[in-house]
Scaffold this motif. Structure first.
Motif, PDB file in Angstrom:
ATOM      1  N   LEU A  45       0.816  -1.214   0.000  1.00 53.66           N
ATOM      2  CA  LEU A  45       0.000   0.000   0.000  1.00 53.66           C
ATOM      3  C   LEU A  45       0.851   1.267   0.000  1.00 53.66           C
ATOM      4  O   LEU A  45       0.444   2.293  -0.535  1.00 53.66           O
ATOM      5  CB  LEU A  45      -0.955  -0.004   1.197  1.00 53.66           C
ATOM      6  N   ALA A  46       2.035   1.212   0.571  1.00 54.44           N
ATOM      7  CA  ALA A  46       2.921   2.378   0.573  1.00 54.44           C
ATOM      8  C   ALA A  46       3.498   2.636  -0.827  1.00 54.44           C
ATOM      9  O   ALA A  46       3.706   3.781  -1.219  1.00 54.44           O
ATOM     10  CB  ALA A  46       4.057   2.168   1.572  1.00 54.44           C
ATOM     11  N   GLN A  47       3.746   1.575  -1.598  1.00 52.15           N
ATOM     12  CA  GLN A  47       4.357   1.737  -2.919  1.00 52.15           C
ATOM     13  C   GLN A  47       3.327   1.973  -4.026  1.00 52.15           C
ATOM     14  O   GLN A  47       3.606   2.659  -5.003  1.00 52.15           O
ATOM     15  CB  GLN A  47       5.176   0.497  -3.258  1.00 52.15           C
ATOM     16  N   MET A  48       2.147   1.437  -3.889  1.00 49.43           N
ATOM     17  CA  MET A  48       1.143   1.474  -4.940  1.00 49.43           C
ATOM     18  C   MET A  48       0.780   2.879  -5.443  1.00 49.43           C
ATOM     19  O   MET A  48       0.656   3.067  -6.657  1.00 49.43           O
ATOM     20  CB  MET A  48      -0.118   0.748  -4.475  1.00 49.43           C
ATOM     21  N   PRO A  49       0.604   3.881  -4.616  1.00 50.36           N
ATOM     22  CA  PRO A  49       0.210   5.192  -5.135  1.00 50.36           C
ATOM     23  C   PRO A  49       1.201   5.781  -6.150  1.00 50.36           C
ATOM     24  O   PRO A  49       0.813   6.534  -7.040  1.00 50.36           O
ATOM     25  CB  PRO A  49       0.128   6.075  -3.884  1.00 50.36           C
ATOM     26  N   ASP A  50       2.470   5.416  -6.064  1.00 47.82           N
ATOM     27  CA  ASP A  50       3.459   5.923  -7.019  1.00 47.82           C
ATOM     28  C   ASP A  50       3.163   5.461  -8.441  1.00 47.82           C
ATOM     29  O   ASP A  50       3.555   6.096  -9.408  1.00 47.82           O
ATOM     30  CB  ASP A  50       4.867   5.478  -6.628  1.00 47.82           C
ATOM     31  N   TRP A  51       2.485   4.337  -8.597  1.00 50.49           N
ATOM     32  CA  TRP A  51       2.198   3.809  -9.928  1.00 50.49           C
ATOM     33  C   TRP A  51       1.108   4.606 -10.628  1.00 50.49           C
ATOM     34  O   TRP A  51       1.003   4.592 -11.843  1.00 50.49           O
ATOM     35  CB  TRP A  51       1.746   2.360  -9.849  1.00 50.49           C
ATOM     36  N   PHE A  52       0.241   5.255  -9.868  1.00 50.88           N
ATOM     37  CA  PHE A  52      -0.926   5.915 -10.440  1.00 50.88           C
ATOM     38  C   PHE A  52      -0.907   7.431 -10.258  1.00 50.88           C
ATOM     39  O   PHE A  52      -1.936   8.067 -10.321  1.00 50.88           O
ATOM     40  CB  PHE A  52      -2.199   5.329  -9.809  1.00 50.88           C
ATOM     41  N   CYS A  53       0.264   8.003 -10.044  1.00 52.52           N
ATOM     42  CA  CYS A  53       0.325   9.429  -9.753  1.00 52.52           C
ATOM     43  C   CYS A  53       0.406  10.298 -11.007  1.00 52.52           C
ATOM     44  O   CYS A  53       0.408  11.518 -10.908  1.00 52.52           O
ATOM     45  CB  CYS A  53       1.509   9.736  -8.822  1.00 52.52           C
ATOM     46  N   LEU A  54       0.438   9.710 -12.199  1.00 49.38           N
ATOM     47  CA  LEU A  54       0.539  10.481 -13.428  1.00 49.38           C
ATOM     48  C   LEU A  54      -0.747  11.260 -13.676  1.00 49.38           C
ATOM     49  O   LEU A  54      -1.839  10.694 -13.684  1.00 49.38           O
ATOM     50  CB  LEU A  54       0.794   9.530 -14.614  1.00 49.38           C
ATOM     51  N   ASP A  55      -0.626  12.567 -13.851  1.00 49.67           N
ATOM     52  CA  ASP A  55      -1.780  13.410 -14.168  1.00 49.67           C
ATOM     53  C   ASP A  55      -1.934  13.427 -15.684  1.00 49.67           C
ATOM     54  O   ASP A  55      -1.209  14.110 -16.392  1.00 49.67           O
ATOM     55  CB  ASP A  55      -1.580  14.829 -13.632  1.00 49.67           C
ATOM     56  N   ARG A  56      -2.883  12.654 -16.186  1.00 55.02           N
ATOM     57  CA  ARG A  56      -3.057  12.528 -17.637  1.00 55.02           C
ATOM     58  C   ARG A  56      -3.692  13.761 -18.263  1.00 55.02           C
ATOM     59  O   ARG A  56      -3.755  13.876 -19.473  1.00 55.02           O
ATOM     60  CB  ARG A  56      -3.880  11.285 -17.938  1.00 55.02           C
ATOM     61  N   THR A  57      -4.165  14.682 -17.451  1.00 60.12           N
ATOM     62  CA  THR A  57      -4.766  15.894 -17.993  1.00 60.12           C
ATOM     63  C   THR A  57      -3.834  17.110 -17.855  1.00 60.12           C
ATOM     64  O   THR A  57      -4.246  18.233 -18.120  1.00 60.12           O
ATOM     65  CB  THR A  57      -6.099  16.201 -17.277  1.00 60.12           C
ATOM     66  N   GLU A  58      -2.611  16.880 -17.459  1.00 60.56           N
ATOM     67  CA  GLU A  58      -1.658  17.979 -17.288  1.00 60.56           C
ATOM     68  C   GLU A  58      -1.493  18.746 -18.602  1.00 60.56           C
ATOM     69  O   GLU A  58      -1.385  18.166 -19.673  1.00 60.56           O
ATOM     70  CB  GLU A  58      -0.311  17.413 -16.843  1.00 60.56           C
ATOM     71  N   ASP A  59      -1.493  20.062 -18.519  1.00 61.21           N
ATOM     72  CA  ASP A  59      -1.348  20.966 -19.668  1.00 61.21           C
ATOM     73  C   ASP A  59      -2.532  20.927 -20.628  1.00 61.21           C
ATOM     74  O   ASP A  59      -2.430  21.408 -21.754  1.00 61.21           O
ATOM     75  CB  ASP A  59      -0.051  20.682 -20.445  1.00 61.21           C
ATOM     76  N   GLN A  60      -3.647  20.368 -20.215  1.00 60.10           N
ATOM     77  CA  GLN A  60      -4.847  20.396 -21.052  1.00 60.10           C
ATOM     78  C   GLN A  60      -5.816  21.416 -20.470  1.00 60.10           C
ATOM     79  O   GLN A  60      -6.014  21.483 -19.266  1.00 60.10           O
ATOM     80  CB  GLN A  60      -5.529  19.031 -21.084  1.00 60.10           C
TER      81      GLN A  60
END
Length: 76
Positions: A45-60
């Motif tokens: 649980l400590a490592q999992m959030p790093d996998w999904f932290c990409l903001d796919r709407t960045e700069d949109q």
């Protein structure tokens, strides 16, 4: 050429090894894939959030979200 075919061809001739025509038995291309493992649920649980932290709407300017529900086909 397929490695199995080469191996079968040279091993059929016992002179291949003595003459240096026998293929290397070490595969330098193969990678060993080891699945991820954790010491416990807390470590996972400590490592999992790093996998999904990409903001796919960045700069949109706008983000569009679409949701759909499928109705099952009626049986006759």
């Amino acid at each position: 050429m397929n490695a199995d075919v080469v191996h079968d061809r040279v091993t059929a001739d016992p002179r291949a090894s003595r003459e240096g025509r026998f293929p290397d038995l070490i595969d330098t291309v193969l990678e060993v894939h080891v699945p991820l493992a954790w010491t416990g649920a807390d470590a996972f649980l400590a490592q999992m959030p790093d996998w999904f932290c990409l903001d796919r709407t960045e700069d949109q300017e706008h983000a569009l979200y679409v949701a759909a529900e499928r109705t099952p086909c009626a049986s006759s």
